[in-house]
Design a protein around this motif. Structure first.
Motif, PDB file in Angstrom:
ATOM      1  N   PHE A  17     -81.320  -7.059 119.674  1.00  0.00           N
ATOM      2  CA  PHE A  17     -81.934  -7.938 118.685  1.00  0.00           C
ATOM      3  C   PHE A  17     -81.291  -7.703 117.318  1.00  0.00           C
ATOM      4  O   PHE A  17     -80.893  -8.653 116.636  1.00  0.00           O
ATOM      5  CB  PHE A  17     -83.447  -7.680 118.620  1.00  0.00           C
ATOM      6  N   THR A  37     -78.959 -10.481 115.605  1.00  0.00           N
ATOM      7  CA  THR A  37     -79.478 -11.013 114.342  1.00  0.00           C
ATOM      8  C   THR A  37     -78.428 -10.858 113.243  1.00  0.00           C
ATOM      9  O   THR A  37     -78.237 -11.761 112.427  1.00  0.00           O
ATOM     10  CB  THR A  37     -80.794 -10.311 113.955  1.00  0.00           C
ATOM     11  N   ASP A  76     -89.334 -12.310 118.716  1.00  0.00           N
ATOM     12  CA  ASP A  76     -88.866 -10.972 118.379  1.00  0.00           C
ATOM     13  C   ASP A  76     -89.167 -10.029 119.545  1.00  0.00           C
ATOM     14  O   ASP A  76     -89.963 -10.367 120.432  1.00  0.00           O
ATOM     15  CB  ASP A  76     -89.556 -10.475 117.116  1.00  0.00           C
ATOM     16  N   ALA A 106     -87.200 -10.257 124.401  1.00  0.00           N
ATOM     17  CA  ALA A 106     -86.952 -11.031 123.192  1.00  0.00           C
ATOM     18  C   ALA A 106     -86.288 -12.321 123.665  1.00  0.00           C
ATOM     19  O   ALA A 106     -85.671 -12.354 124.734  1.00  0.00           O
ATOM     20  CB  ALA A 106     -86.054 -10.286 122.215  1.00  0.00           C
TER      21      ALA A 106
END
Length: 129
Positions: free
Chosen positions: A90, A94, A103, A113
């Motif tokens: 993640f 990101t 999330d 996620a």
């Protein structure tokens, strides 16, 4: 019996190739011209002889558009990719500008996620402890 190949329909094969290789880190396995489209597959660098993901053009398949739109609008991932650490992926994705619709979420011994692959699909990351 083993899963050899599984398709994921994409709006633009070259855009999908860039996203799945440059951002997600998959490796190109096959890129074979077939008229206006390509036989375009990617594989995990951890298992280059394993299951191939076919980046299949969505154009020309009448059932694909309503199916993908319904899944996307309902927040349902089209595919699920296993990772060792959902939070780390993640954070990495990101930082590459990937938009997540969910999330990291721990549910007992499973963490998931969900992100937008920029090609018309939601993809789930999953780790089971």
């Amino acid at each position: 019996m083993r899963i050899h190949l599984t398709p994921i329909y994409v709006d633009d094969q070259k855009k999908a190739q860039a996203f799945y290789t440059d951002v997600l880190g998959f490796r190109l396995k096959h890129e074979i011209p077939l008229g206006p489209a390509l036989w375009l597959t990617v594989v995990s660098p951890e298992n280059p002889d394993g299951t191939e993901l076919l980046l299949e053009p969505s154009q020309g398949h009448p059932a694909v558009k309503p199916y993908r739109e319904a899944l996307f609008n309902d927040g349902i991932p089209l595919a699920s990719f296993a990772v060792d650490d959902v939070q780390a992926e993640f954070d990495r994705l990101t930082a590459h500008g990937v938009r997540f619709t969910q999330d990291p979420l721990a549910m007992g011994n499973v963490t998931t996620a969900v992100f937008d692959d920029t090609c018309g699909n939601l993809i789930q990351l999953v780790h089971a402890a």
